[in-house]
Design an enzyme around this catalytic site. Structure first.
Site, PDB file in Angstrom:
ATOM      1  N   VAL A 290     -24.132  14.981  20.997  1.00 21.04           N
ATOM      2  CA  VAL A 290     -24.122  15.021  22.459  1.00 21.04           C
ATOM      3  C   VAL A 290     -25.390  14.449  23.071  1.00 21.04           C
ATOM      4  O   VAL A 290     -25.416  14.157  24.277  1.00 21.04           O
ATOM      5  CB  VAL A 290     -23.877  16.458  22.992  1.00 21.04           C
ATOM      6  CG1 VAL A 290     -22.496  16.955  22.612  1.00 21.04           C
ATOM      7  CG2 VAL A 290     -24.973  17.415  22.514  1.00 21.04           C
TER       8      VAL A 290
ATOM      9  N   ASN B  88     -22.659  24.333  24.101  1.00 21.92           N
ATOM     10  CA  ASN B  88     -23.275  25.235  23.136  1.00 21.92           C
ATOM     11  C   ASN B  88     -24.181  24.522  22.139  1.00 21.92           C
ATOM     12  O   ASN B  88     -25.066  25.143  21.561  1.00 21.92           O
ATOM     13  CB  ASN B  88     -22.182  25.998  22.375  1.00 21.92           C
ATOM     14  CG  ASN B  88     -22.736  26.769  21.195  1.00 21.92           C
ATOM     15  OD1 ASN B  88     -23.414  27.783  21.367  1.00 21.92           O
ATOM     16  ND2 ASN B  88     -22.484  26.274  19.984  1.00 21.92           N
TER      17      ASN B  88
ATOM     18  N   SER C 173     -30.613  30.946  26.656  1.00 19.38           N
ATOM     19  CA  SER C 173     -31.213  31.933  25.753  1.00 19.38           C
ATOM     20  C   SER C 173     -32.109  32.839  26.572  1.00 19.38           C
ATOM     21  O   SER C 173     -32.586  32.458  27.652  1.00 19.38           O
ATOM     22  CB  SER C 173     -32.047  31.230  24.677  1.00 19.38           C
ATOM     23  OG  SER C 173     -32.814  32.168  23.926  1.00 19.38           O
TER      24      SER C 173
ATOM     25  N   TYR D  54     -38.234  25.071  22.088  1.00 14.57           N
ATOM     26  CA  TYR D  54     -37.000  25.806  22.350  1.00 14.57           C
ATOM     27  C   TYR D  54     -37.064  26.484  23.719  1.00 14.57           C
ATOM     28  O   TYR D  54     -36.119  26.394  24.511  1.00 14.57           O
ATOM     29  CB  TYR D  54     -36.767  26.827  21.241  1.00 14.57           C
ATOM     30  CG  TYR D  54     -35.413  27.483  21.292  1.00 14.57           C
ATOM     31  CD1 TYR D  54     -34.269  26.758  20.988  1.00 14.57           C
ATOM     32  CD2 TYR D  54     -35.273  28.825  21.624  1.00 14.57           C
ATOM     33  CE1 TYR D  54     -33.017  27.350  21.027  1.00 14.57           C
ATOM     34  CE2 TYR D  54     -34.032  29.434  21.663  1.00 14.57           C
ATOM     35  CZ  TYR D  54     -32.908  28.690  21.361  1.00 14.57           C
ATOM     36  OH  TYR D  54     -31.668  29.280  21.403  1.00 14.57           O
TER      37      TYR D  54
ATOM     38  N   ALA E 241     -38.942  25.641  26.281  1.00 18.13           N
ATOM     39  CA  ALA E 241     -38.925  24.608  27.320  1.00 18.13           C
ATOM     40  C   ALA E 241     -37.508  24.128  27.581  1.00 18.13           C
ATOM     41  O   ALA E 241     -37.093  23.955  28.739  1.00 18.13           O
ATOM     42  CB  ALA E 241     -39.818  23.438  26.901  1.00 18.13           C
ATOM     43  N   SER E 242     -36.748  23.935  26.511  1.00 15.07           N
ATOM     44  CA  SER E 242     -35.384  23.429  26.673  1.00 15.07           C
ATOM     45  C   SER E 242     -34.471  24.449  27.329  1.00 15.07           C
ATOM     46  O   SER E 242     -33.622  24.104  28.163  1.00 15.07           O
ATOM     47  CB  SER E 242     -34.816  23.002  25.312  1.00 15.07           C
ATOM     48  OG  SER E 242     -34.537  24.113  24.477  1.00 15.07           O
ATOM     49  N   LYS E 243     -34.630  25.717  26.996  1.00 11.66           N
ATOM     50  CA  LYS E 243     -33.739  26.731  27.550  1.00 11.66           C
ATOM     51  C   LYS E 243     -34.110  27.098  28.990  1.00 11.66           C
ATOM     52  O   LYS E 243     -33.231  27.417  29.798  1.00 11.66           O
ATOM     53  CB  LYS E 243     -33.720  27.966  26.646  1.00 11.66           C
ATOM     54  CG  LYS E 243     -33.153  27.694  25.252  1.00 11.66           C
ATOM     55  CD  LYS E 243     -31.727  27.144  25.316  1.00 11.66           C
ATOM     56  CE  LYS E 243     -31.127  26.962  23.935  1.00 11.66           C
ATOM     57  NZ  LYS E 243     -29.718  26.497  23.974  1.00 11.66           N
TER      58      LYS E 243
ATOM     59  N   ILE F  96     -29.155  36.783  17.676  1.00  9.85           N
ATOM     60  CA  ILE F  96     -27.773  36.760  17.209  1.00  9.85           C
ATOM     61  C   ILE F  96     -27.734  36.440  15.716  1.00  9.85           C
ATOM     62  O   ILE F  96     -28.296  35.436  15.261  1.00  9.85           O
ATOM     63  CB  ILE F  96     -26.939  35.718  17.975  1.00  9.85           C
ATOM     64  CG1 ILE F  96     -27.096  35.924  19.490  1.00  9.85           C
ATOM     65  CG2 ILE F  96     -25.480  35.798  17.554  1.00  9.85           C
ATOM     66  CD1 ILE F  96     -26.593  37.244  20.006  1.00  9.85           C
TER      67      ILE F  96
END
Length: 257
Positions: free
Chosen positions: A64, A91, A143, A156, A158-160, A189
């Site tokens: 993607v 996702n 997240s 992670y 920064a992206s979320k 999870i």
């Protein structure tokens, strides 16, 4: 059940873990589902498992973060169904256990490309189709790390954070078109490939794996992919028809706001 019979849903990163649980739940709700992923073997295994349950499932191999691949996958999915998706779940995602002191520019860039650019690519292509039709639901998987900066999770987080901001902005921009955009924010999870990779990386850096931090979770257990899938099914249903731009925690009480 949420009355989703006959809907058409795309789930990215759907070959295992949270993505597969979301796809499986939407199948049980009566949706036709397209599974998108970059892992061909796992994708076929997921398709076969859902098909044995009598599901109408198609698969497409797609990264993607590549707009061209994403566009071709969407065109092929629409051709499979003869119609655009009613539901799109972003996702697909990756992450590294790394701080500013040891994160490499290459790893940071790849995380942003998959998590942020990948979400943008999918929404950029599918949102106009939903707007033209006057309805649709997009759910982005963010997240709790997108709500509070966490150690050893620079790229992670920064992206979320970016995905939550995108969700709010799209929710506002698309509200008058009949398209709703929401996000889920999973906590810790279990039974996902990302969890396994994160635990391996944590151990290599002398940090505790998730199972050893379970006692910190108010509900007393690690989350399951199905916990996230149940919230996604709710968000894309008419039961959540007055919700848009929201980012819902699924953390066992680990994060509240």
């Amino acid at each position: 059940m949420y009355g989703l019979e006959g809907r058409r849903a795309v789930v990215t990163g759907a070959a295992y873990g949270i993505g597969l649980a979301i796809a499986s739940r939407l199948v049980k709700e009566g949706c036709a589902v397209a599974l998108w992923d970059i892992d061909a073997a796992s994708l076929e295994a997921a398709r076969a498992d859902l098909a044995r349950q009598g599901a109408l499932v198609t698969t497409h191999l797609v990264d993607v973060s590549d707009l061209g691949q994403t566009s071709r996958a969407l065109d092929a999915t629409i051709s499979d169904w003869g119609a655009a998706p009613d539901i799109f779940v972003n996702n697909a995602g990756i992450g590294q256990v790394a701080s500013i002191l040891d994160a490499t520019p290459e790893d940071f860039e790849r995380t942003m490309q998959v998590n942020v650019r990948g979400t943008f690519n999918c929404c950029h292509l599918v949102a106009p189709l939903m707007c033209d039709r006057g309805n649709g639901n997009i759910v982005n998987v963010a997240s709790w790390f997108g709500k509070s900066g966490r150690p050893m999770s620079l790229a992670y987080c920064a992206s979320k954070f970016a995905i939550i901001g995108m969700t709010q902005s799209m929710g506002l921009d698309l509200a008058k078109t009949g398209v709703r955009v929401n996000a889920v924010c999973p906590g810790t999870i279990a039974d996902t490939r990302m969890r396994e990779q994160a635990d391996e990386a944590a151990l290599s850096k002398g940090l505790l794996p998730a199972a050893d931090r379970e006692h910190l979770i108010p509900l007393g257990r690690l989350g399951k992919p199905e916990d996230v899938a149940r919230v996604v099914a709710f968000l894309v249903s008419e039961e959540a028809g007055y919700m848009t731009g929201q980012s819902i925690n699924v953390t066992g009480g680990l994060w509240m706001n």
